[in-house]
Scaffold this motif. Structure first.
Motif, mmCIF file in Angstrom:
data_model
loop_
_atom_site.group_PDB
_atom_site.id
_atom_site.type_symbol
_atom_site.label_atom_id
_atom_site.label_comp_id
_atom_site.label_asym_id
_atom_site.label_seq_id
_atom_site.Cartn_x
_atom_site.Cartn_y
_atom_site.Cartn_z
ATOM 1 N N SER A 152 12.212 51.873 25.494
ATOM 2 C CA SER A 152 12.417 52.798 24.369
ATOM 3 C C SER A 152 13.894 52.923 23.971
ATOM 4 O O SER A 152 14.232 53.666 23.053
ATOM 5 N N PHE A 153 14.768 52.215 24.669
ATOM 6 C CA PHE A 153 16.207 52.344 24.357
ATOM 7 C C PHE A 153 16.851 50.951 24.299
ATOM 8 O O PHE A 153 16.915 50.240 25.308
ATOM 9 N N THR A 154 17.319 50.597 23.104
ATOM 10 C CA THR A 154 17.897 49.266 22.880
ATOM 11 C C THR A 154 19.381 49.362 22.553
ATOM 12 O O THR A 154 19.745 49.673 21.410
ATOM 13 N N PRO A 155 20.230 49.146 23.548
ATOM 14 C CA PRO A 155 21.653 49.055 23.207
ATOM 15 C C PRO A 155 22.013 47.620 22.785
ATOM 16 O O PRO A 155 21.377 46.666 23.242
ATOM 17 N N VAL A 156 23.013 47.512 21.922
ATOM 18 C CA VAL A 156 23.535 46.203 21.507
ATOM 19 C C VAL A 156 25.058 46.336 21.480
ATOM 20 O O VAL A 156 25.589 47.376 21.068
ATOM 21 N N TYR A 157 25.743 45.298 21.915
ATOM 22 C CA TYR A 157 27.210 45.343 22.021
ATOM 23 C C TYR A 157 27.782 44.341 21.030
ATOM 24 O O TYR A 157 27.633 43.124 21.233
ATOM 25 N N LEU A 158 28.399 44.845 19.979
ATOM 26 C CA LEU A 158 28.982 43.952 18.970
ATOM 27 C C LEU A 158 30.403 43.618 19.427
ATOM 28 O O LEU A 158 31.278 44.499 19.424
ATOM 29 N N ARG A 159 30.604 42.374 19.831
ATOM 30 C CA ARG A 159 31.973 41.958 20.202
ATOM 31 C C ARG A 159 32.648 41.449 18.932
ATOM 32 O O ARG A 159 32.545 40.269 18.567
ATOM 33 N N ASN A 160 33.316 42.379 18.254
ATOM 34 C CA ASN A 160 33.867 42.074 16.940
ATOM 35 C C ASN A 160 35.129 41.232 17.018
ATOM 36 O O ASN A 160 35.972 41.424 17.894
ATOM 37 N N SER A 161 35.249 40.332 16.041
ATOM 38 C CA SER A 161 36.507 39.609 15.846
ATOM 39 C C SER A 161 37.585 40.591 15.391
ATOM 40 O O SER A 161 37.304 41.754 15.098
ATOM 41 N N THR A 162 38.822 40.117 15.285
ATOM 42 C CA THR A 162 39.907 40.968 14.779
ATOM 43 C C THR A 162 39.711 41.190 13.282
ATOM 44 O O THR A 162 39.557 40.233 12.517
ATOM 45 N N ALA A 163 39.724 42.457 12.901
ATOM 46 C CA ALA A 163 39.436 42.794 11.505
ATOM 47 C C ALA A 163 40.668 42.605 10.617
ATOM 48 O O ALA A 163 41.807 42.606 11.082
ATOM 49 N N TYR A 164 40.404 42.446 9.344
ATOM 50 C CA TYR A 164 41.467 42.404 8.335
ATOM 51 C C TYR A 164 40.862 42.893 7.017
ATOM 52 O O TYR A 164 39.643 43.106 6.923
ATOM 53 N N GLY A 165 41.692 43.034 6.009
ATOM 54 C CA GLY A 165 41.206 43.259 4.658
ATOM 55 C C GLY A 165 41.226 44.705 4.203
ATOM 56 O O GLY A 165 41.601 45.611 4.939
ATOM 57 N N HIS A 166 40.797 44.854 2.969
ATOM 58 C CA HIS A 166 40.855 46.166 2.320
ATOM 59 C C HIS A 166 39.860 47.148 2.920
ATOM 60 O O HIS A 166 38.720 46.801 3.220
ATOM 61 N N LEU B 285 21.765 42.940 24.060
ATOM 62 C CA LEU B 285 22.577 41.725 23.949
ATOM 63 C C LEU B 285 24.027 42.054 23.609
ATOM 64 O O LEU B 285 24.290 42.963 22.808
ATOM 65 N N ALA B 286 24.948 41.292 24.199
ATOM 66 C CA ALA B 286 26.332 41.291 23.722
ATOM 67 C C ALA B 286 26.451 40.099 22.775
ATOM 68 O O ALA B 286 26.088 38.976 23.143
ATOM 69 N N VAL B 287 26.925 40.352 21.561
ATOM 70 C CA VAL B 287 26.949 39.298 20.545
ATOM 71 C C VAL B 287 28.334 39.248 19.893
ATOM 72 O O VAL B 287 28.840 40.282 19.422
ATOM 73 N N ASN B 288 28.922 38.060 19.860
ATOM 74 C CA ASN B 288 30.186 37.899 19.142
ATOM 75 C C ASN B 288 29.924 38.031 17.651
ATOM 76 O O ASN B 288 28.992 37.413 17.126
ATOM 77 N N VAL B 289 30.758 38.817 16.978
ATOM 78 C CA VAL B 289 30.556 39.045 15.547
ATOM 79 C C VAL B 289 31.728 38.451 14.767
ATOM 80 O O VAL B 289 32.876 38.903 14.887
ATOM 81 N N GLY B 290 31.408 37.428 14.004
ATOM 82 C CA GLY B 290 32.414 36.708 13.227
ATOM 83 C C GLY B 290 31.789 35.415 12.742
ATOM 84 O O GLY B 290 30.561 35.305 12.670
ATOM 85 N N GLY B 291 32.618 34.427 12.427
ATOM 86 C CA GLY B 291 32.097 33.150 11.917
ATOM 87 C C GLY B 291 32.811 31.979 12.564
ATOM 88 O O GLY B 291 34.031 32.035 12.770
ATOM 89 N N ASN B 292 32.059 30.914 12.869
ATOM 90 C CA ASN B 292 32.674 29.753 13.531
ATOM 91 C C ASN B 292 33.843 29.190 12.715
ATOM 92 O O ASN B 292 34.834 28.721 13.278
ATOM 93 N N SER B 293 33.738 29.254 11.387
ATOM 94 C CA SER B 293 34.823 28.694 10.566
ATOM 95 C C SER B 293 35.919 29.729 10.311
ATOM 96 O O SER B 293 36.864 29.469 9.568
ATOM 97 N N GLU B 294 35.808 30.899 10.926
ATOM 98 C CA GLU B 294 36.805 31.960 10.697
ATOM 99 C C GLU B 294 37.691 32.199 11.927
ATOM 100 O O GLU B 294 38.128 33.318 12.172
#
Ligand code: NAD
Length: 338
Positions: free
Chosen positions: A157-171, A230-239
């Motif tokens: 009944s409890f689903t944690p998810v870990y977003l491993r974010n890339s370094t942010a930029y932008g407006h 799940l721990a998931v990397n958040v970003g793009g391979n070409s980024e």
């Protein structure tokens, strides 16, 4: 859905509230307002706003929501070093406690704002989620220790998810210039100089702050079985970019700017190029809206429109460390972790 967003007044949170509201969700925001007065543009208000330390949250605050999106944190390496005890108490202990409260309140999903900085001094490039971690700072350690502890709470009944974010930029309406891309663009506009603090070779995965916010929404909407614990990397391979690639992009926008290597941080030990195959696998319909070039074009236009100046570059409004240093008292006196 009823969504509980912590850190909703931050650089990423400002986009997240706006996206959630536009998608028709009901949003409760919780933020201590550490950066009150630093807004660049007006922020979209949530339906309900708690001006409160996340360490002082109670069951009743969280009850009645379908998803917790937990972004409130001492949110970068230098701020995390100001007082490591405070960093661990907010970033790790309060995040674990909030996950427990969410589970107890029957909230089904808990999305944690983690970071690719957990890879730290990568021993190899193209790091995937299962590769060894090498956190170098209290900030990065707090993120990984949270993942480990919260994962023990996952159940049917409890689903944690870990977003491993890339370094942010932008407006963002809550602009920051203490991030490499925004910083180099800001220095070029303010001084005619692209001031690179390292030797320009370190790799970084980069992502527009609005794309991080979009990823949170996508992880809320995803089927439970695809993302559960799940721990998931958040970003793009070409980024993935080297800092000198960012400088080249600044030059494209401001051709008169000169590149200066200040050498302030010497050989930067944080060097990581990251793979995003798992993200593409679990969220096949999620695509980044921005490339680095597109995000920099947008921010450059915005900075020109706002007449971004040397005073802006040198002042506290857009550099979190400078503001936080004068407001640390708000953190040492508020809320204790049970
Ligand atoms: N910006 C990035 O490059 C990046 C990259 C990876 C991960 N992250 C993570 O994403 C999250 C959001 O990052 P951001 O860049 O928007 O940060 P931010 O510093 O702009 O915003 C964080 C917000 O949290 C609030 N906050 C801090 N401590 C609090 C407390 N104890 N109680 C209540 N509110 C508190 C602050 O007032 C602020 O509004 C953080 O967890 C950060 O570690 C950011």
């Amino acid at each position: 859905m009823n969504v509980f967003v912590t850190g909703h007044q931050g650089y990423i949170g400002a986009h997240l509230v706006d996206l959630l509201k536009k998608a028709g969700h009901r949003v409760t925001g919780c933020d201590l307002g550490l950066f009150d007065g630093c807004q660049w543009e007006p922020l979209t208000r949530p339906d309900k706003e708690l001006i409160k330390d996340v360490r002082a949250l109670e069951l009743a605050d969280v009850a009645g929501h379908d998803c917790v999106m937990h972004l409130a944190a001492i949110s970068n390496d230098p701020m995390g070093e100001l007082d490591q005890n405070i960093t661990f108490s907010i970033n790790r202990d309060a995040s674990i406690r909030l996950a427990k409260l969410a589970k107890q309140a029957g909230v089904g999903r808990y999305l944690f704002s983690g970071s690719c900085s957990v890879y730290g001094a990568g021993k190899k490039l193209d790091l995937a989620e299962e590769d060894p971690l090498a956190p170098l700072t209290a900030y990065a350690k707090s993120k990984i220790e949270t993942e480990v502890e919260v994962s023990k709470l996952a159940d049917k009944s409890f689903t944690p998810v870990y977003l491993r974010n890339s370094t942010a930029y932008g407006h963002s309406p809550m602009l920051r210039i203490d991030l490499v891309v925004n910083n180099l663009l800001g220095s070029a506009l303010s001084y005619g100089e692209i001031r690179i603090q390292s030797d320009g070779t370190p790799w970084r995965p980069l992502i527009h702050c609005k794309d991080i916010a979009r990823a949170f929404v996508a992880f809320m909407d995803a089927p439970k079985e695809k993302v559960h614990n799940l721990a998931v990397n958040v970003g793009g391979n070409s980024e993935n970019y080297q800092v000198k690639d960012v400088a080249d992009n600044v030059k494209r926008l401001i051709p008169t700017a000169k590149v200066a290597f200040t050498g302030e941080v010497g050989a930067d030990p944080r060097n990581y190029r990251v793979k995003f195959d798992l993200l593409n696998q679990v969220l096949p319909n999620f695509k980044l809206e921005y490339t680095l070039a597109k995000g920099m074009d947008e921010l450059h236009r915005k900075m020109v429109d706002h007449k971004f100046s040397k005073a802006d570059f040198e002042g506290p409004q857009f550099v979190r460390l400078r503001t936080l240093k004068t407001r640390m008292d708000r953190l040492s006196t508020t809320g204790t972790v049970a």
